[in-house]
Write an enzyme that holds these catalytic residues in place. Structure first.
Site, PDB file in Angstrom:
ATOM      1  N   HIS A  62       0.505  -1.554  -0.176  1.00 11.20           N
ATOM      2  CA  HIS A  62      -0.324  -0.138   0.405  1.00 11.20           C
ATOM      3  C   HIS A  62       1.223   1.616  -0.544  1.00 11.20           C
ATOM      4  O   HIS A  62       2.008   1.243  -0.240  1.00 11.20           O
ATOM      5  CB  HIS A  62      -1.067   0.264   1.062  1.00 11.20           C
ATOM      6  N   HIS A  64       1.173   3.947   2.077  1.00  9.27           N
ATOM      7  CA  HIS A  64       1.978   4.689   2.801  1.00  9.27           C
ATOM      8  C   HIS A  64       3.708   4.428   2.843  1.00  9.27           C
ATOM      9  O   HIS A  64       3.705   3.249   2.796  1.00  9.27           O
ATOM     10  CB  HIS A  64       1.191   4.208   4.684  1.00  9.27           C
ATOM     11  N   ASP A  66       6.175   4.434   4.832  1.00  9.12           N
ATOM     12  CA  ASP A  66       6.397   2.899   4.925  1.00  9.12           C
ATOM     13  C   ASP A  66       6.768   2.106   4.574  1.00  9.12           C
ATOM     14  O   ASP A  66       7.818   0.910   4.415  1.00  9.12           O
ATOM     15  CB  ASP A  66       6.618   2.622   6.421  1.00  9.12           C
ATOM     16  N   HIS A  67       6.175   1.480   3.836  1.00  8.50           N
ATOM     17  CA  HIS A  67       6.164   0.841   2.457  1.00  8.50           C
ATOM     18  C   HIS A  67       6.338   1.067   1.115  1.00  8.50           C
ATOM     19  O   HIS A  67       6.579   0.017   1.190  1.00  8.50           O
ATOM     20  CB  HIS A  67       4.245  -0.183   2.523  1.00  8.50           C
ATOM     21  N   HIS A 142      -7.146  -1.910   6.155  1.00 11.26           N
ATOM     22  CA  HIS A 142      -6.128  -0.382   6.967  1.00 11.26           C
ATOM     23  C   HIS A 142      -7.005   1.019   6.042  1.00 11.26           C
ATOM     24  O   HIS A 142      -7.986   0.625   5.703  1.00 11.26           O
ATOM     25  CB  HIS A 142      -4.977  -0.569   5.805  1.00 11.26           C
ATOM     26  N   ASP A 212      -0.867  -3.447   6.064  1.00  8.41           N
ATOM     27  CA  ASP A 212      -1.369  -4.012   7.393  1.00  8.41           C
ATOM     28  C   ASP A 212      -2.849  -3.777   7.112  1.00  8.41           C
ATOM     29  O   ASP A 212      -3.148  -3.547   6.336  1.00  8.41           O
ATOM     30  CB  ASP A 212      -0.686  -2.214   7.904  1.00  8.41           C
ATOM     31  N   HIS A 270       6.294  -4.861  12.071  1.00  4.27           N
ATOM     32  CA  HIS A 270       5.593  -3.870  11.446  1.00  4.27           C
ATOM     33  C   HIS A 270       5.588  -3.021  13.412  1.00  4.27           C
ATOM     34  O   HIS A 270       4.251  -2.581  13.783  1.00  4.27           O
ATOM     35  CB  HIS A 270       4.312  -3.620  11.062  1.00  4.27           C
TER      36      HIS A 270
END
Lengths: 303, 303
Positions: A62, A64, A66-67, A142, A212, A270
């Protein structure tokens, strides 16, 4: 036959306590897949001596940061290192827009072919298949469109037992039938059971990557029986409210999912930066599902 | 009064030899400016114990990844750390598009006000001014639109010499005139020379940041007399052809620019990964301009 997962980054949101944002290398039969790519992933890959040039397919869960904030840097580095072999990225449909905008603003014409395959945030779906493996994306719950991924080894052909077929006169068709698990009839009219002339391949294995997501029991049906399950465990149970609010899971919920789905082994990852020490998260999970492990960066887990 | 530059990243293209892509912290009179922000800058800032929350203005030279791929991560981290104080970014007009697209795809509504000021790639231009400093952008010659930046301290008011004015009856207007460097006439009709009643402030200093650019002598007029010049030195003179081809400069050319512009001190940076040892680049520059230094990461240079 190789099927393993190396943890490259295990923290959520930002790098902290020496942990980095999400990324994993999945190696299956000598092919290398990258799953998620937080900022700095290219350096962490180097740090762990992963041969980056061998990555042919990248899966992004996805949008976000941090991914995926490390993806554009990795793609650009491939270009600077004169990569020519094709690369395919599987991820949310808008990922292509971001990457192509950044490449175009930098006037970067990649030396290698870059392909995008959009994942469907609402469906369990085959996104890639070759002779060794099938990769599926699956919907998670999410704050924005997010998918997990399941890597399934294919049923492999049986192997001819050389000592058992010695002296027999077999046609190419006979061999093909044997590999496919069929009994055969040899030139002299004799019937041979497959199991007496072949050795079994191995049982196909599978790896489920879940990050997530809000805990939702229905997920267990899709990842049922996985040999290895990676499940996000951002918080401990005492912060279950915060987990729900932010559409994340707790360590306990990850363990419950592992139990519900009947997987063999669970990897927790995570982690919220509020946890310096991860042992309490591990204990919490093990109280529900004993075969739980912390996804420590650099470690390689066999599927 | 503080005016210093800390090197955060000094390498070109990719991180290598323990060096990171371009980024610098310029601190002037207790205000903190970030200049360029390659991937991983947020972690390097932390590593060097720079208080990231104190950064109020960020200057981006151009949209090659080694100068800005770390920006979105830093902005997102500010958000996650609950920043509320405003932040302004000065850079190419398209930077706003990229950042806003990424924020919007992540459904991130920043907790703090974020402003963009577009630099003009064709003009020497004032882009920011407060009571202490003026910051100008200036056109460079690179493969895509690129600007350098000049930080100029303002002429500061003179300080009243308390022992010299003791016993004199001065009006608030007299004090104001003295601070502005004017002579005054006191209540008894007497004329007083400014220099006898005040102490000089310091001579205003300036810092020029030049990255990335083809060597072009005309630039020297704009950065003339800078106290500190940072100039990219991607290659050594033996690769002058490669430098020209890629619109970069050599160490020798950086030194020639320092000499032409009559600056006091030269910092070399943006090194090609082909150089593990930087001493030869330093020697090459010093043979032309002795006050040359390597922009080593973590080091702080006084302007």
């Amino acid at each position: 036959l190789q099927f393993e997962v190396q943890i490259i980054g295990s923290n959520s949101a930002v790098a902290e306590h020496g942990r980095y944002p999400t990324s994993q290398v999945v190696s299956i039969h000598d092919k290398v897949y990258l799953v998620d790519c937080g900022e700095g992933t290219q350096l962490r890959l180097k740090h762990f001596k992963v041969k980056r040039s061998r990555i042919q397919r990248i899966f992004i869960s996805h949008l976000h940061g941090d991914h995926y904030f490390g993806l554009i840097g990795l793609l650009t580095t491939f270009h600077l290192l004169q990569r020519t072999s094709p690369l395919t990225i599987y991820g949310p449909v808008d990922l292509q827009r971001v990457i192509e905008l950044q490449l175009s603003l930098g006037s970067t014409n990649l030396h290698y072919p870059l392909h995008f395959v959009a994942t469907d945030p609402d469906k369990f779906q085959l996104v890639f298949e070759d002779e060794d493996v099938q990769v599926f994306s699956l919907p998670l719950i999410h704050r924005i469109n997010t998918t997990g991924f399941v890597f399934k080894e294919k049923v492999l052909p049986r192997k001819i037992n050389k000592s058992a077929v010695e002296g027999m006169q077999l046609t190419p068709e006979n061999y093909q039938d044997l590999r496919e698990g069929k009994d055969i009839c040899s030139a002299d009219g004799q019937h041979h059971q497959n199991a007496r002339l072949t050795l079994s391949g191995h049982v196909p294995r599978s790896y489920a990557f879940i990050s997530d997501t809000l805990f939702h029991p229905e997920l267990s049906a899709i990842i049922s029986g996985a040999d290895l399950l990676y499940h996000e465990a951002t918080f401990m149970n005492e912060h279950a409210g915060r987990a729900k609010e932010t559409f994340h899971s707790t360590s306990k919920q990850a363990a419950e999912m592992a139990k519900l789905a009947g997987v063999k082994k669970l990897l927790l990852g995570h982690f919220s930066s509020k946890y310096h020490d991860l042992e309490p998260l591990l204990e919490e999970a093990r109280s529900v599902f004993p075969a739980s492990y912390i996804a420590r960066e650099g470690e390689i887990f066999q599927v």
